[in-house]
Write a protein that holds these residues in place. Structure first.
Motif, PDB file in Angstrom:
ATOM      1  N   ILE A  24       0.857  -1.178   0.000  1.00 58.78           N
ATOM      2  CA  ILE A  24       0.000   0.000   0.000  1.00 58.78           C
ATOM      3  C   ILE A  24       0.897   1.233   0.000  1.00 58.78           C
ATOM      4  O   ILE A  24       1.699   1.436   0.908  1.00 58.78           O
ATOM      5  N   THR A  26       1.081   5.295  -0.018  1.00 57.83           N
ATOM      6  CA  THR A  26       0.341   6.523   0.274  1.00 57.83           C
ATOM      7  C   THR A  26       1.196   7.727  -0.093  1.00 57.83           C
ATOM      8  O   THR A  26       2.362   7.587  -0.468  1.00 57.83           O
ATOM      9  N   ASP A  28       2.598   9.831   1.722  1.00 59.20           N
ATOM     10  CA  ASP A  28       3.774  10.037   2.564  1.00 59.20           C
ATOM     11  C   ASP A  28       4.700   8.824   2.586  1.00 59.20           C
ATOM     12  O   ASP A  28       5.582   8.729   3.443  1.00 59.20           O
ATOM     13  N   THR A  29       4.507   7.884   1.666  1.00 58.62           N
ATOM     14  CA  THR A  29       5.418   6.745   1.555  1.00 58.62           C
ATOM     15  C   THR A  29       6.651   7.164   0.766  1.00 58.62           C
ATOM     16  O   THR A  29       6.530   7.642  -0.367  1.00 58.62           O
TER      17      THR A  29
END
Length: 384
Positions: A24, A26, A28-29
């Motif tokens: 997953i 996102t 902010d990954t």
């Protein structure tokens, strides 16, 4: 375009096969994350617990002197060097670490080197196509797109030796970007170009990389290049990151004297702390957190010394901002293009201090002048 094979090959620096997925991702990954990366040679840690993150579209610079571990870090991320400890993650998925090791050709990482690494026996088109897979028409279209992106469409059938250094650099960039890498690793790719061309190609390269949303990790030992290119700088020394942050913060809030000196010449004034203050010929300096009796170094860059004229043995009056003036005698003065560098031998201890001033200022050797020091531009560190 030549009918050369374009299948991905083991170790190809622009390989573009997918990395382990089902992760997953996102906003902010980090696109690239390394955790406690370590590499030893003959028992010595060349890279010692290095950790950092690079977001999509971000340019992070590994900055440091030769031999500090920058290139070895890059090689481990690319997969051509195996770390002894630590993890490498792309979009949150581990590609190297305790869970296993993804081959270099499956990491979807692009590489750019100082020597461009173009294949001399392949045309420009074939160089850009190297590492691409799929139908021939799709490959041809991607090659044409990338050459247009770097303004080299007219050289599609040329050979590398027919191009200038700057044009070869742009072909290398097109080849590296053609497989749509998630990450671009750059090992001093502009150092072989002359200064004028370097600035132009560097800015063009960054613009293309940012438009593509590529996470960039750049290696250099040139502070000016790092300041110009990077969104974030990781300053390396002895295999470790000693400071990391935005260029403004690295420059204006250095972690130690060596960090200051890496970005510019420095002047060092030594003193001893008494009651959180250090007495010097330039007046008192705050030394918060330092115990009484501790020796400290007051570090200031040459551009933050102010010069005033000698008035029959007297200098300017002290001020809260600039402190007490101290007199020195000019040893030499040199014009450096957009500034002048003046060296002084100080009356109080015979030490040499350097000051830079804008434009032309060339006082004759032996002339007495007064110096003051900007309090807000000084750094106070414990004596090494």
């Amino acid at each position: 375009m030549p009918d050369a094979p374009v299948a991905i090959r083991a170790g190809n620096p622009t390989a573009s096969v997918g990395i382990p997925a089902r992760q997953i991702v996102t906003a902010d990954t980090p696109r690239l994350e390394i955790r406690a990366l370590t590499r030893r040679f003959d028992g010595r840690a060349v890279v010692d617990g290095v950790s950092l993150q690079v977001m999509p579209g971000q340019v992070t610079c590994l900055l440091g002197p030769s031999g500090c571990g920058k290139t070895t870090t890059l090689r481990m991320i690319a997969g051509v060097e195996r770390q002894d400890a630590g993890q490498i993650l792309i979009d949150g998925a581990e590609i190297s670490g305790p869970g296993g090791d993804t081959p270099p050709e499956h990491r979807r990482i692009g590489l750019m080197f100082q020597d461009f690494a173009l294949f001399p026996h392949l045309s420009v088109a074939a160089n850009v196509a190297f590492g691409l897979t799929g139908p021939r028409e799709a490959v041809r279209a991607r090659v044409a797109e990338m050459l247009a992106r770097v303004d080299l469409s007219r050289y599609i059938d040329a050979w590398p030796h027919e191009l200038s250094g700057g044009e070869q650099q742009r072909v290398a960039l097109a080849r590296a970007l053609a497989p749509r890498p998630r990450i671009m690793l750059m090992d001093e790719p502009f150092s072989g170009l002359d200064n004028r061309l370097r600035d132009e190609i560097r800015d063009e390269t960054l613009a293309v990389l940012k438009e593509e949303g590529t996470a960039v990790l750049l290696v250099t030992h040139e502070p000016e290049e790092a300041m110009r290119m990077a969104d974030e700088i990781a300053l390396m020394r002895g295999g470790r990151i000693v400071q990391q942050g935005a260029p403004y913060n690295i420059y204006n809030a250095p972690v130690d004297r060596a960090a200051v000196a890496f970005f510019s010449d420095v002047n060092v004034i030594r003193g001893r702390v008494q009651g959180a203050l250090t007495e010097t010929p330039f007046g008192q300096f705050l030394a918060p957190g330092q115990p009484d009796g501790a020796e400290v170094e007051i570090v200031i860059r040459p551009q933050h010394l102010k010069i005033d004229f000698d008035r029959e043995g007297r200098g300017p009056l002290p001020t809260p901002q600039d402190g007490t003036p101290a007199r020195g005698v000019v040893q030499r003065a040199r014009f450096m293009g957009n500034e002048s560098l003046v060296e002084f031998r100080m009356d109080h201890d015979g030490s040499i201090l350097k000051a830079t001033v804008p434009n032309v200022f060339l006082p004759r050797p032996g002339k007495p002048l007064w110096l003051t020091i900007r309090r807000d531009r000084c750094f106070v560190f414990p004596m090494r």
